[in-house]
Enzyme design. Structure first.
Site, PDB file in Angstrom:
ATOM      1  N   CYS A 270      -1.883  -4.123  12.126  1.00 29.34           N
ATOM      2  CA  CYS A 270      -3.303  -4.164  12.485  1.00 29.34           C
ATOM      3  C   CYS A 270      -3.503  -4.886  13.808  1.00 29.34           C
ATOM      4  O   CYS A 270      -3.998  -6.013  13.870  1.00 29.34           O
ATOM      5  CB  CYS A 270      -4.126  -4.830  11.397  1.00 29.34           C
ATOM      6  SG  CYS A 270      -5.899  -4.533  11.627  1.00 29.34           S
TER       7      CYS A 270
ATOM      8  N   GLU B 214       9.488  -4.965  -6.571  1.00 26.60           N
ATOM      9  CA  GLU B 214       8.494  -5.810  -5.896  1.00 26.60           C
ATOM     10  C   GLU B 214       8.425  -7.167  -6.585  1.00 26.60           C
ATOM     11  O   GLU B 214       8.157  -7.246  -7.789  1.00 26.60           O
ATOM     12  CB  GLU B 214       7.115  -5.132  -5.935  1.00 26.60           C
ATOM     13  CG  GLU B 214       5.955  -6.015  -5.483  1.00 26.60           C
ATOM     14  CD  GLU B 214       6.126  -6.583  -4.088  1.00 26.60           C
ATOM     15  OE1 GLU B 214       5.973  -7.812  -3.912  1.00 26.60           O
ATOM     16  OE2 GLU B 214       6.414  -5.803  -3.159  1.00 26.60           O
TER      17      GLU B 214
ATOM     18  N   SER C  95       0.816  -1.215   0.000  1.00 22.05           N
ATOM     19  CA  SER C  95       0.000   0.000   0.000  1.00 22.05           C
ATOM     20  C   SER C  95       0.851   1.267   0.000  1.00 22.05           C
ATOM     21  O   SER C  95       0.588   2.211  -0.751  1.00 22.05           O
ATOM     22  CB  SER C  95      -0.953  -0.005   1.202  1.00 22.05           C
ATOM     23  OG  SER C  95      -0.235  -0.134   2.417  1.00 22.05           O
ATOM     24  N   GLY C  96       1.894   1.300   0.817  1.00 24.04           N
ATOM     25  CA  GLY C  96       2.754   2.472   0.878  1.00 24.04           C
ATOM     26  C   GLY C  96       3.549   2.684  -0.393  1.00 24.04           C
ATOM     27  O   GLY C  96       3.652   3.803  -0.908  1.00 24.04           O
TER      28      GLY C  96
ATOM     29  N   THR D 141      -1.017   0.264  10.430  1.00 21.79           N
ATOM     30  CA  THR D 141      -2.281   0.002   9.731  1.00 21.79           C
ATOM     31  C   THR D 141      -2.257   0.646   8.349  1.00 21.79           C
ATOM     32  O   THR D 141      -1.459   1.549   8.072  1.00 21.79           O
ATOM     33  CB  THR D 141      -3.492   0.562  10.497  1.00 21.79           C
ATOM     34  OG1 THR D 141      -3.425   2.004  10.486  1.00 21.79           O
ATOM     35  CG2 THR D 141      -3.516   0.073  11.944  1.00 21.79           C
ATOM     36  N   ALA D 142      -3.176   0.205   7.481  1.00 21.74           N
ATOM     37  CA  ALA D 142      -3.305   0.822   6.162  1.00 21.74           C
ATOM     38  C   ALA D 142      -3.757   2.270   6.290  1.00 21.74           C
ATOM     39  O   ALA D 142      -3.362   3.130   5.485  1.00 21.74           O
ATOM     40  CB  ALA D 142      -4.300   0.029   5.313  1.00 21.74           C
TER      41      ALA D 142
ATOM     42  N   CYS E 180      -8.249   1.909  13.487  1.00 16.72           N
ATOM     43  CA  CYS E 180      -8.514   0.481  13.592  1.00 16.72           C
ATOM     44  C   CYS E 180     -10.024   0.262  13.680  1.00 16.72           C
ATOM     45  O   CYS E 180     -10.623   0.508  14.731  1.00 16.72           O
ATOM     46  CB  CYS E 180      -7.832  -0.103  14.835  1.00 16.72           C
ATOM     47  SG  CYS E 180      -8.064  -1.889  15.003  1.00 16.72           S
TER      48      CYS E 180
END
Length: 450
Positions: A201, A75, A53-54, A345-346, A379
């Protein structure tokens, strides 16, 4: 009228809907990126390590600054997953297929995808090495390598997942085993664990407990289920406001919570879990289970642990306000691999991406970063198949709530946001560099108060 309906009908929500439409227009369907099949360059203005995501979010933002041809992502994975939804996959509320898309489809168009694994970082020489013996140099480096799952640090794992009655929502290989174990439950102990390490998370280990309890009630199995949450921590949650709300739920639903208990061994053939008492090292307890959900120990990726960019604990050593590396001014970190003192967390990554975007912009102009990250993280604590407590807080563990109501209460609207709106924001806005967290929403919900 439900709270969600009333929110949707409000003028502020209509403005938000317009914002979403605008984001979708800006984020037109991705074209083919420059694939790994073409000859990759050996130098990039911006090199991004990690396609999570980052990494994807920052690559999209950097593309707009320096041009796609000057940005590359390293990646190895063929598939990109939206991992927050795995809590619902493990409880049978969402299909696993909804969580993944080909990596090729989420890398910004024109950005180079270097399909390899990073094996060495040399920030003193502004270069990295990959597992296919390539050396790649950069002007600016963004490290977004995520966090490493260390199942093998628990004796009996990961081989124990070959047996029934055991699952883990933290891996694409084991999340559906959680749902199978839940369905196959007959009677006995249902055990949920939290390890003695940092995790991503941190609410997820207990979310599946609440969902399992709800499933047992729905299927008539609750009277035969002894639900146990064994956590290495000393509290149910790190923010008092939400901890108090969770404690009330734990009492109402007759859940057993044991603190300072760390899972050290799984005897899957015997359906036994061994826990160590962290307050009395060496003292262990063996508990039989009918269902076991394992949250694995986690750590910084091995490639970072001994790297010059790491702190003593192995995490990327960044300034907590700007996300710029403390020793290498052209190196930056985002997300789970950093030593930022906030929950991994996202939602935290989204907020960090907006700050890091501005930090890098100023660094590129030889100016001092001024935008500060406040530690925002979120969260969505799923407490049932239609209820969520939306915890949002900052570095100081102080609530930093978006909506104009008490978010410590279980709400259907927040569940729908978790299950449906957040995935939409992730795929359509965040990964395309148009979502930097809910600061915009906070302003939106305060328009009518000015």
């Amino acid at each position: 009228m439900t709270l969600l309906a009333s929110v949707v009908s409000s003028s502020r929500a209509r403005l938000f809907a317009c914002f979403l439409r605008l984001g979708s227009q800006q984020a037109s369907p991705l074209q083919l990126h420059t694939g790994a099949s073409l000859a990759a360059k050996s130098h990039y203005e911006v090199l991004v390590l990690g396609g999570g995501s980052g990494g994807i979010s920052m690559a999209a933002r950097m593309k707009r600054k320096v041009g796609a041809e000057n940005v590359a992502i390293v990646e190895p994975s063929e598939t990109h997953f939206y991992q927050p939804i795995w809590t619902l996959v493990g409880a049978g509320a969402k299909p696993l297929s909804s969580s993944g898309r080909p990596t090729a489809n989420v890398i910004p168009s024109g950005v180079e995808w270097i399909k390899a694994r990073v094996v060495d970082l040399n920030p003193d020489k502004n270069c990295i090495h990959t597992d296919d013996d390539k050396k790649i140099s950069y002007k600016y480096l963004i490290i977004a390598l995520g966090i490493q799952l260390d199942y093998e640090k628990i004796k009996g794992l990961p081989e124990g997942f070959a047996h029934p009655k055991i699952g883990s929502n933290y891996s694409v290989r084991t999340v559906e085993k959680t749902w199978k174990a839940l369905q196959d439950f007959k009677e006995g102990n249902a055990i949920f664990t939290f390890p003695n390490t940092p995790v991503k998370c941190a609410g997820a280990p207990q979310k599946i407990m609440y969902l399992s309890e709800a499933y047992f009630r729905k299927t008539g199995k609750r009277p035969k289920a002894n639900i146990i949450f064994n956590t290495s921590l000393g509290a149910i949650f790190g923010v008092k406001k939400y901890a108090d709300a969770l404690q009330k739920i734990i009492q109402e639903r007759t859940l057993t919570v044991n603190y300072k208990q760390n899972l050290i061994e799984v005897r899957a053939d015997k359906q036994e879990a061994v826990f160590e008492n962290l307050d009395k090292p060496g003292e262990t307890q063996v508990i039989s289970y009918e269902m076991l959900h394992v949250t694995p120990p986690m750590s910084s990726p091995d490639v970072l642990k001994t790297s010059p960019v790491a702190d003593a604990a192995g995490w990327v050593d960044v300034d907590k306000d700007t996300l710029q590396h403390k020793r290498y001014p052209n190196v930056f970190g985002i997300g789970d691999c950093t030593n930022l003192p906030t929950s991994k967390t996202a939602a935290a990554v989204a907020a960090q991406s907006g700050v890091l975007d501005r930090t890098i912009s100023l660094i590129m102009k030889n100016q001092t970063p001024v935008k500060k990250y406040d530690g925002y993280t979120s969260c969505p604590l799923v407490t049932g198949y239609n209820r969520v407590i939306l915890a949002e807080f900052n570095y100081n563990a102080e609530p930093l709530e978006t909506f104009p109501f008490d978010q410590s209460k279980e709400r259907l609207s927040m569940y729908l946001m978790k299950a449906d709106m957040m995935p939409f924001l992730y795929w359509n806005l965040m990964l395309r560099g148009y979502w930097g967290g809910p600061a915009f929403l906070r302003k939106l919900f305060h328009l009518g108060k000015s």
